[in-house]
Design a protein around this motif. Structure first.
Motif, PDB file in Angstrom:
ATOM      1  N   PRO A   1      -7.496  -0.575  10.314  1.00 17.67           N
ATOM      2  CA  PRO A   1      -6.500  -0.661   9.241  1.00 17.67           C
ATOM      3  C   PRO A   1      -6.846   0.206   8.029  1.00 17.67           C
ATOM      4  O   PRO A   1      -5.973   0.883   7.475  1.00 17.67           O
ATOM      5  N   ASP A   2      -8.116   0.231   7.639  1.00 15.48           N
ATOM      6  CA  ASP A   2      -8.500   1.035   6.486  1.00 15.48           C
ATOM      7  C   ASP A   2      -8.297   2.527   6.745  1.00 15.48           C
ATOM      8  O   ASP A   2      -7.928   3.273   5.828  1.00 15.48           O
ATOM      9  N   GLU A   3      -8.521   2.976   7.968  1.00 16.08           N
ATOM     10  CA  GLU A   3      -8.287   4.386   8.298  1.00 16.08           C
ATOM     11  C   GLU A   3      -6.804   4.733   8.171  1.00 16.08           C
ATOM     12  O   GLU A   3      -6.460   5.825   7.696  1.00 16.08           O
TER      13      GLU A   3
ATOM     14  N   ALA B   1      -2.463   7.305   5.074  1.00 14.64           N
ATOM     15  CA  ALA B   1      -1.162   7.178   4.408  1.00 14.64           C
ATOM     16  C   ALA B   1      -1.246   7.606   2.949  1.00 14.64           C
ATOM     17  O   ALA B   1      -0.368   8.316   2.443  1.00 14.64           O
ATOM     18  N   VAL B   2      -2.300   7.200   2.274  1.00 15.81           N
ATOM     19  CA  VAL B   2      -2.475   7.538   0.858  1.00 15.81           C
ATOM     20  C   VAL B   2      -2.782   9.026   0.703  1.00 15.81           C
ATOM     21  O   VAL B   2      -2.158   9.720  -0.106  1.00 15.81           O
ATOM     22  N   GLN B   3      -3.720   9.529   1.470  1.00 16.66           N
ATOM     23  CA  GLN B   3      -4.123  10.938   1.341  1.00 16.66           C
ATOM     24  C   GLN B   3      -2.999  11.898   1.710  1.00 16.66           C
ATOM     25  O   GLN B   3      -2.869  12.964   1.106  1.00 16.66           O
TER      26      GLN B   3
ATOM     27  N   LEU C   1      -3.515  -7.267  12.177  1.00 21.35           N
ATOM     28  CA  LEU C   1      -3.739  -5.896  11.733  1.00 21.35           C
ATOM     29  C   LEU C   1      -2.717  -5.398  10.706  1.00 21.35           C
ATOM     30  O   LEU C   1      -3.083  -4.719   9.743  1.00 21.35           O
ATOM     31  N   VAL C   2      -1.446  -5.711  10.884  1.00 24.97           N
ATOM     32  CA  VAL C   2      -0.423  -5.238   9.944  1.00 24.97           C
ATOM     33  C   VAL C   2      -0.663  -5.778   8.536  1.00 24.97           C
ATOM     34  O   VAL C   2      -0.598  -5.010   7.567  1.00 24.97           O
ATOM     35  N   PRO C   3      -0.986  -7.069   8.358  1.00 26.45           N
ATOM     36  CA  PRO C   3      -1.278  -7.546   6.999  1.00 26.45           C
ATOM     37  C   PRO C   3      -2.451  -6.813   6.340  1.00 26.45           C
ATOM     38  O   PRO C   3      -2.437  -6.578   5.120  1.00 26.45           O
ATOM     39  N   LYS C   4      -3.443  -6.432   7.123  1.00 26.15           N
ATOM     40  CA  LYS C   4      -4.580  -5.685   6.560  1.00 26.15           C
ATOM     41  C   LYS C   4      -4.132  -4.317   6.058  1.00 26.15           C
ATOM     42  O   LYS C   4      -4.595  -3.857   5.012  1.00 26.15           O
TER      43      LYS C   4
ATOM     44  N   LYS D   1      -1.380  -1.950  -0.868  1.00 25.13           N
ATOM     45  CA  LYS D   1      -1.226  -2.572  -2.190  1.00 25.13           C
ATOM     46  C   LYS D   1      -2.415  -2.240  -3.084  1.00 25.13           C
ATOM     47  O   LYS D   1      -2.234  -1.942  -4.271  1.00 25.13           O
ATOM     48  N   GLU D   2      -3.618  -2.276  -2.539  1.00 22.17           N
ATOM     49  CA  GLU D   2      -4.823  -1.966  -3.324  1.00 22.17           C
ATOM     50  C   GLU D   2      -4.765  -0.559  -3.904  1.00 22.17           C
ATOM     51  O   GLU D   2      -5.266  -0.317  -4.997  1.00 22.17           O
ATOM     52  N   TYR D   3      -4.164   0.375  -3.175  1.00 23.43           N
ATOM     53  CA  TYR D   3      -4.061   1.762  -3.628  1.00 23.43           C
ATOM     54  C   TYR D   3      -2.772   2.043  -4.397  1.00 23.43           C
ATOM     55  O   TYR D   3      -2.521   3.184  -4.783  1.00 23.43           O
TER      56      TYR D   3
END
Length: 139
Positions: free
Chosen positions: A49-51, A56-58, A76-79, A85-87
């Motif tokens: 999920p973090d990848e 998505a952000v980059q 996985l989708v909630p993560k 949201k954190e970004y």
């Protein structure tokens, strides 16, 4: 210059999260999105999920399409959503889920922030039109 020439293409990340190794549908939707004029990035298989969030952000995507067939969508989708949201990227990203998702889980995913869940057999034209109608306007 026409008004269309001033707008950038819709940027989409087609993502395979988790241990799900079935990616034919992801490849099909990525090609359909590309043929529709969208810019498409494909994550490759077995992404955490973090990848997915980092990509998505980059890549500053407008649309994040998560392809999942493993049954781990409620984990996985909630993560992924929490990471966006954190970004500060959640509000500006149209989140779609495609694959095998039981009807009982679709409403819960939508409550979390998934715009739509597309199952097997969804016509490509319907998915493309949904993206065109709902992608954030960041031209």
């Amino acid at each position: 210059m026409s008004a269309d020439a001033d707008q950038r293409a819709i940027r989409c990340l087609v993502a395979k999260v988790g241990l799900d190794g079935h990616d034919r549908g992801a490849h099909v939707i990525a090609r359909a999105f590309r043929d529709a004029g969208f810019e498409v990035i494909y994550s490759g298989l077995h992404r955490a999920p973090d990848e997915i969030v980092q990509a998505a952000v980059q890549e500053d995507v407008d649309v994040l399409g998560i392809s999942i067939l493993s049954g781990a969508h409620n984990t996985l989708v909630p993560k992924v959503i929490e990471g966006l949201k954190e970004y500060g990227a959640f509000e500006d990203t149209l989140i779609l889920v495609g694959g095998i998702v039981p009807d009982d889980d679709k409403a819960e995913l939508k409550e979390m922030g998934v715009a739509e869940v597309f199952g097997p057999g969804t016509p490509m034209a319907d998915t493309i039109e949904f993206v065109r109608q709902n992608a954030p306007d960041r031209a």
